[in-house]
Design a protein around this motif. Structure first.
Motif, short mmCIF file in Angstrom:
data_model
loop_
_atom_site.label_atom_id
_atom_site.label_comp_id
_atom_site.label_asym_id
_atom_site.label_seq_id
_atom_site.Cartn_x
_atom_site.Cartn_y
_atom_site.Cartn_z
N LEU A 10 8.00 -2.41 0.84
CA LEU A 10 9.19 -2.14 1.65
C LEU A 10 10.39 -1.76 0.77
N LYS A 11 10.49 -2.37 -0.40
CA LYS A 11 11.58 -2.01 -1.32
C LYS A 11 11.48 -0.54 -1.70
N ALA A 12 10.27 -0.10 -2.02
CA ALA A 12 10.07 1.31 -2.39
C ALA A 12 10.31 2.22 -1.20
N TRP A 13 9.88 1.79 -0.02
CA TRP A 13 10.06 2.60 1.18
C TRP A 13 11.54 2.74 1.55
N LYS A 14 12.31 1.72 1.32
CA LYS A 14 13.73 1.76 1.70
C LYS A 14 14.46 2.89 1.00
N GLU A 15 14.02 3.23 -0.21
CA GLU A 15 14.67 4.29 -0.97
C GLU A 15 14.44 5.67 -0.35
N GLN A 16 13.34 5.85 0.34
CA GLN A 16 13.03 7.17 0.90
C GLN A 16 13.02 7.19 2.43
N CYS A 17 13.29 6.06 3.05
CA CYS A 17 13.29 5.98 4.51
C CYS A 17 14.37 6.87 5.12
N PRO A 18 14.04 7.69 6.12
CA PRO A 18 15.06 8.51 6.80
C PRO A 18 16.19 7.64 7.35
N LYS A 19 17.40 8.10 7.19
CA LYS A 19 18.57 7.34 7.65
C LYS A 19 18.92 7.74 9.08
N GLY A 20 19.48 6.79 9.80
CA GLY A 20 19.90 7.06 11.18
C GLY A 20 20.87 6.00 11.65
#
Length: 396
Positions: free
Chosen positions: A266-276
């Motif tokens: 999840l830490k790694a995903w947070k860096e590339q997760c689409p923002k909204g």
């Protein structure tokens, strides 16, 4: 003056007529083939008139009429669209076609039992019949509040029916969840995890190691996850219309610990997760609520197929051979696995947690839901070897 008298109709048939005055003093009458039925009605009518509850048949609303009032009230209360739609389906598909034309005053416990039997014979599951019965009880309760009904036969039926017996009957009809059929095995989950890739990996790993419902995964926010403490909070959900709302019950609000391996993902995903604006953990590319259909079609099913966890389908290829399809096509299979992981013994790779803890992690409304669904998975402590060891300790 209330009285019962015998009458001969122009047709020559004889009936028993109950004459009485209603709460407003207006004379009323009703005819019966048998005197005992007239006597029973008169006793009931006298009591209802005395309590100011009597509703003459000529003024009685039908179930369809009071159901419409109940649905209008539900809409005005601002229920989730999915909940309101479910209530409307209960009325339109399971109540109105069978007993909708029946006056409320004619609805009896026996009539309800016959209606339920008919629904089951037509293929409705025990779980669905139970849900529709609850809706009918709510309809009658609303009608009583409006003065359109004098009794709620669903509540009366509940007082005369053994709930334990009813649950056992439902379990017999639905059957127990089976490892390798309804619940993925440990080896299947290992292969599934190894096959996860791309944007679906963090979502499906979270499903495996948190047991969240699909609606809860789709509504999960970054503000609900504490990556330092290794916990996530379930505080909202996304319904079938992709609208965000609160959990459907108080027990749905819960805090769940997550393993370090998932925290790292999840830490790694947070860096590339689409923002909204919604701050969702698993949004669409535009930052909006992801649809369940997309998760299944693009994430879940391809992962099972890539993992080789497949079964033959009814579809055949050009050579007439069955085409393989994913063995587990619903997100709930991952939730079932999570429950089994919580329950299984540590020597079998599980956490061996007690039932109340499992209930809390799963967000079940009561311990009975947990035990009815997963009770057969809890390890038994009375195997032959364990019994012998315990007995020898006592004998000395």
């Amino acid at each position: 003056m209330a009285k019962i008298r015998k009458r001969t109709l122009p047709s020559g048939n004889q009936v028993w007529q109950a004459d009485y005055r209603d709460s407003a003093g207006k004379r009323r009458s009703r005819q019966f083939d048998l005197k005992k039925d007239a006597d029973a009605f008169m006793v009931k009518a006298r009591h209802e008139v005395g309590e100011g509850l009597h509703i003459p048949d000529s003024q009685a609303s039908t179930l369809s009429e009071i159901a419409k009032l109940w649905l209008d009230t539900a809409d005005a209360a601002g229920l989730e669209r999915s909940t309101a739609a479910q209530y409307k389906q209960h009325v339109d598909l399971h109540i109105k076609p069978f007993i909708g034309a029946l006056p409320v005053s004619k609805l009896t416990v026996a009539a309800v039992r016959a209606w339920e039997d008919h629904l089951r014979k037509e293929g409705r599951s025990a779980a669905l019949v139970k849900k529709v019965r609850v809706s009918l009880g709510a309809i009658l309760g609303d009608a009583m509040d409006r003065g359109l009904a004098t009794r709620n036969v669903i509540r009366e039926r509940g007082r005369t029916t053994s709930k334990a017996k009813e649950r056992r009957a439902e379990r017999r009809q639905s059957g127990k969840l089976e490892i390798g059929v309804d619940i993925p095995t440990r080896m299947e989950i290992k292969a599934f995890i190894a096959a996860l890739e791309g944007r679906w990996r963090p979502l499906l790993l979270t499903a495996v190691f948190s047991g969240l419902r699909a609606s809860e995964l789709r509504g999960l926010r970054w503000s609900d996850i504490n990556l330092t403490a290794g916990t996530l909070i379930v505080s909202q959900r996304a319904d079938r219309y992709n609208e965000i709302g609160a959990p459907k019950s108080e027990s749905g609000w819960r805090t769940i610990p997550i393993p370090p391996a998932l925290v790292d993902v999840l830490k790694a995903w947070k860096e590339q997760c689409p923002k909204g604006e919604l701050g969702l953990v698993f949004p669409t590319g535009a930052g909006n609520v992801e649809s369940l259909a997309n998760i299944r079609r693009r994430g879940l099913i391809p992962a099972w197929e890539l993992a080789g966890v497949v079964v033959p389908s009814e579809i055949v290829d050009e050579k007439g051979q069955p085409i393989a399809q994913a063995k587990y096509e619903g997100m709930h299979s991952l939730r079932h696995f999570y429950a089994s992981w919580l329950i299984n013994r540590k020597v079998d790779g599980g956490l061996e947690l007690p039932p109340k803890t499992v209930q809390a992690r799963m967000g079940h409304s009561s311990i009975m839901v947990t035990l009815d669904t997963y009770g057969h998975l809890f390890p038994s402590a009375d195997t032959g070897a364990e019994m012998e060891s315990a007995a020898m300790e006592l004998i000395g």
